[in-house]
Scaffold this active site. Structure first.
Site, mmCIF file in Angstrom:
data_model
loop_
_atom_site.group_PDB
_atom_site.id
_atom_site.type_symbol
_atom_site.label_atom_id
_atom_site.label_comp_id
_atom_site.label_asym_id
_atom_site.label_seq_id
_atom_site.Cartn_x
_atom_site.Cartn_y
_atom_site.Cartn_z
ATOM 1 N N LYS A 53 0.857 -1.183 0.000
ATOM 2 C CA LYS A 53 0.000 0.000 0.000
ATOM 3 C C LYS A 53 0.896 1.237 0.000
ATOM 4 C CE LYS A 53 -1.787 3.128 2.700
ATOM 5 N NZ LYS A 53 -1.865 4.173 1.723
ATOM 6 N N GLY B 205 6.419 4.864 8.927
ATOM 7 C CA GLY B 205 5.559 6.049 9.001
ATOM 8 C C GLY B 205 5.609 6.654 10.389
ATOM 9 N N SER B 206 4.517 7.306 10.768
ATOM 10 C CA SER B 206 4.503 8.056 12.023
ATOM 11 C C SER B 206 4.319 7.118 13.223
ATOM 12 C CB SER B 206 3.368 9.075 11.985
ATOM 13 O OG SER B 206 2.132 8.395 11.867
ATOM 14 N N GLY C 282 1.913 3.899 13.475
ATOM 15 C CA GLY C 282 2.620 2.653 13.793
ATOM 16 C C GLY C 282 1.962 1.906 14.943
ATOM 17 N N GLU D 120 9.208 0.997 11.480
ATOM 18 C CA GLU D 120 10.237 2.030 11.341
ATOM 19 C C GLU D 120 9.513 3.365 11.442
ATOM 20 O OE1 GLU D 120 12.162 4.897 9.829
ATOM 21 O OE2 GLU D 120 12.445 3.747 7.972
ATOM 22 N N CYS E 37 13.175 10.121 7.796
ATOM 23 C CA CYS E 37 13.063 9.590 9.171
ATOM 24 C C CYS E 37 14.378 9.781 9.909
ATOM 25 C CB CYS E 37 12.737 8.105 9.164
ATOM 26 S SG CYS E 37 11.326 7.693 8.160
ATOM 27 N N GLU F 188 9.320 15.386 16.093
ATOM 28 C CA GLU F 188 9.751 15.246 14.711
ATOM 29 C C GLU F 188 8.967 16.235 13.851
ATOM 30 O OE1 GLU F 188 8.681 11.627 12.529
ATOM 31 O OE2 GLU F 188 10.776 11.549 11.892
HETATM 32 P P1 ADP Z 1 1.814 10.798 7.576
HETATM 33 O O1 ADP Z 1 0.954 11.334 8.681
HETATM 34 O O2 ADP Z 1 3.103 11.505 7.464
HETATM 35 O O3 ADP Z 1 1.125 10.661 6.250
HETATM 36 P P2 ADP Z 1 1.401 8.043 8.306
HETATM 37 O O4 ADP Z 1 2.178 7.260 9.288
HETATM 38 O O5 ADP Z 1 -0.015 8.328 8.669
HETATM 39 O O6 ADP Z 1 2.245 9.341 8.038
HETATM 40 O O7 ADP Z 1 1.424 7.324 6.886
HETATM 41 C C1 ADP Z 1 2.321 6.313 6.511
HETATM 42 C C2 ADP Z 1 1.561 5.256 5.747
HETATM 43 O O8 ADP Z 1 0.607 4.673 6.634
HETATM 44 C C3 ADP Z 1 0.758 5.769 4.563
HETATM 45 O O9 ADP Z 1 0.819 4.813 3.522
HETATM 46 C C4 ADP Z 1 -0.630 5.870 5.116
HETATM 47 O O10 ADP Z 1 -1.655 5.796 4.149
HETATM 48 C C5 ADP Z 1 -0.663 4.655 6.013
HETATM 49 N N1 ADP Z 1 -1.718 4.679 7.042
HETATM 50 C C6 ADP Z 1 -2.343 5.733 7.575
HETATM 51 N N2 ADP Z 1 -3.257 5.344 8.482
HETATM 52 C C7 ADP Z 1 -3.208 3.985 8.532
HETATM 53 C C8 ADP Z 1 -3.895 2.973 9.291
HETATM 54 N N3 ADP Z 1 -4.825 3.275 10.173
HETATM 55 N N4 ADP Z 1 -3.551 1.685 9.077
HETATM 56 C C9 ADP Z 1 -2.584 1.351 8.205
HETATM 57 N N5 ADP Z 1 -1.915 2.249 7.461
HETATM 58 C C10 ADP Z 1 -2.211 3.558 7.615
#
Ligand code: ADP
Length: 489
Positions: free
Chosen positions: A184, A237-238, A242, A259, A293, A393
């Site tokens: 994804k 991601g965040s 996470g 990560e 990151c 961050e």
């Molecule tokens: P940002 O806030 O910088 O976009 P995220 O951690 O939310 O960072 O996004 C990183 C990835 O996680 C993206 O591909 C995003 O679509 C996905 N993502 C966001 N919310 C969810 C969730 N609830 N479950 C799984 N993946 C998610």
């Protein structure tokens, strides 16, 4: 004709997701735009999937585990990955341009990303036929050995800052170990993960082994991580997302690699090579406009070098004019309006609290690109350890300078955040450097060169930066499970 006009409607952009080897629309037929962050305008659109599409993709990845993929020898798996690396290099110019349009980074950085992505495929290609188990000596009446089996369907949730590199980083070891995958991509940057599907196909990967579902986190990421047939989730991601991913995976006892963020220090001791420290700090904070990151977003400098470092950093920073990534500007835009608002909010807080702003401190105006998400490279001086700019961050071109009076204080300040992803140190004293490496909370330590290392060096965090390791041989352990077989003879 400038770069922007030339690429307004790039040819042959992917229009569909890839599930089971087919190029498909979302079942709902919904679509979503992808935006060039330098102009703020849409330049492509892709399917906007949801849980029904995720089900199809996971089913196809599950079916592929039992299909021709299973019969392909590990050595041949390696050859498929090697061919993929060559195809990425063949198409690097086109892919780099698309990556730049999608996420904004300067073209030279996208070209670097293409080389890194090819490097992952090459590196793990060599491992595909070397994942061998052990024999366990139990005495003459037993034969005992271990098998390394693929874990099964792996899910890969990709961020927007390194769309292709992060996909390759997870996919190459997952495929080397014989798994199948559902990817994804981030909703902001879906294109290169889709194109990779065509290259893997051309390299000989059977249909259904690599699937891509495009869409938003809650609509695609959430059902993917919660899917009972997903055995492992690799997430970058965040911290907040996470934690959500980990909880979703826990419900069906899937393993996770997380990560997450960082607030990594670049420590400069008084005996450091000033030129190297300045170069390293600039790269640490301004690569991909700080949307990294492992960015070095805190300069922790000993007082003797503080004034000289700051002066040089400000002079160099003031020459970094933001512009369109396709024109290979020194600095690209932030990825999205949301990210721009987030970085602006942090810096507005710095203004409110009266922090010393050595340079930058707000949006950057770029002629002809008024709709772009450009933020001026910013240096904040003498930021207190407990200030949000030292703790949180930001993910933008914003450097917080922290002044210390000893190497010991540098370690204490370096560790004084909830994060622990990477840390850098500049010093002529190798003993001090190694003590720092011993005592700092980080998964990677760079000595006298920030971002030293590459595909072969294990990467991941401690504390809120996550756990599990990517890159290097360490990454492979997420992608095979050990089965121990013992026979009485
Ligand atoms: P940002 O806030 O910088 O976009 P995220 O951690 O939310 O960072 O996004 C990183 C990835 O996680 C993206 O591909 C995003 O679509 C996905 N993502 C966001 N919310 C969810 C969730 N609830 N479950 C799984 N993946 C998610």
């Amino acid at each position: 004709m400038n770069g922007i006009e030339r690429w307004n409607t790039p040819p042959d952009l992917p229009k569909h997701m890839v599930i089971g080897g087919e190029h498909v629309d979302a079942i709902s037929r919904r679509r979503m735009d992808t935006i060039d962050p330098a102009t703020g305008s849409a330049f492509a659109d892709v399917p906007q999937a949801d849980a029904a599409d995720v089900d199809r993709a996971v089913e196809s990845a599950k079916a592929a585990l039992a299909g021709p993929w299973r019969a392909i020898s590990p050595a041949e798996r390696g050859r498929i990955l090697t061919r993929t690396a060559a195809l990425l290099r063949r198409d690097k110019d086109r892919l780099a341009r698309i990556e730049t349009l999608d996420c904004g980074k300067p073209l030279r950085e996208s070209l670097g990303d293409l080389e890194t992505a090819a490097g992952y495929f090459e590196y793990y290609a060599g491992m595909a036929d070397k994942l061998q188990g052990d024999t366990i000596p139990l005495g003459p009446d037993f034969v005992s050995f271990t098998l390394h089996e693929p874990v099964g369907v792996t899910a890969h949730i990709i961020p927007w800052n390194f769309p292709l590199v992060t996909t390759a980083r997870g996919i190459a070891p997952a495929l080397a170990a014989g798994n199948t995958a559902v990817v994804k991509p981030a909703e902001q940057t879906p294109l290169t993960a889709l194109i990779l599907a065509d290259l893997l196909d051309e390299a000989g990967l059977p249909p259904g082994v690599y699937n891509v579902v495009t869409g938003y986190g809650p609509e695609v990421g959430a059902p993917l991580t919660a899917h009972p047939d997903v055995a492992h989730v690799t997430f970058t991601g965040s911290v907040a997302t996470g934690k959500t991913v980990m909880k979703a995976a826990a419900d069906h006892v899937a393993s996770v690699t997380l990560e997450l963020g960082g607030k990594s220090p670049v420590v400069v001791l008084a005996d450091a090579d000033l030129d190297a420290a300045v170069e390293g700090t600039l790269k640490a904070i301004y690569m991909n406009s700080g949307q990294v990151c492992s960015a070095g977003s805190r300069l922790v400098v000993e007082r003797q070098l503080h004034a000289a470092m700051l002066e040089r950093l400000v002079t160099r920073t003031n020459k970094l004019a933001p512009g369109h990534g396709l024109d290979d500007a020194p600095l690209g835009p932030l990825v999205s309006a949301e990210q721009f608002a987030r970085v602006s909010g942090f810096v507005a807080g710095a203004h409110r609290r009266g922090l010393a702003i050595a340079t930058g401190g707000g949006p950057a105006a770029v002629k002809g690109l008024e709709g772009g998400f450009f933020f001026a490279p910013t240096i904040l001086d003498k930021v207190a350890v407990d200030d949000p700019l030292s703790q949180e961050e930001i993910f933008g071109p914003v450097l917080a300078v922290q002044v210390v009076d000893s190497p010991e204080e540098a370690i204490a300040v370096g560790n004084a955040t909830p994060y622990g992803l990477v840390a850098g140190i500049y010093t002529a004293d190798i003993t001090r450097a190694l003590r720092f490496a011993r005592d700092i909370d980080a998964g990677q330590v760079f000595i006298n060169q920030y971002f030293a290392g590459g595909v072969a060096t294990p990467f991941g965090g401690v504390k809120n930066s996550g756990f599990g390791r990517e890159k290097g041989l360490a990454a492979l352990s997420s992608y095979f499970r050990i089965k121990c077989v013992t026979a009485r003879i």
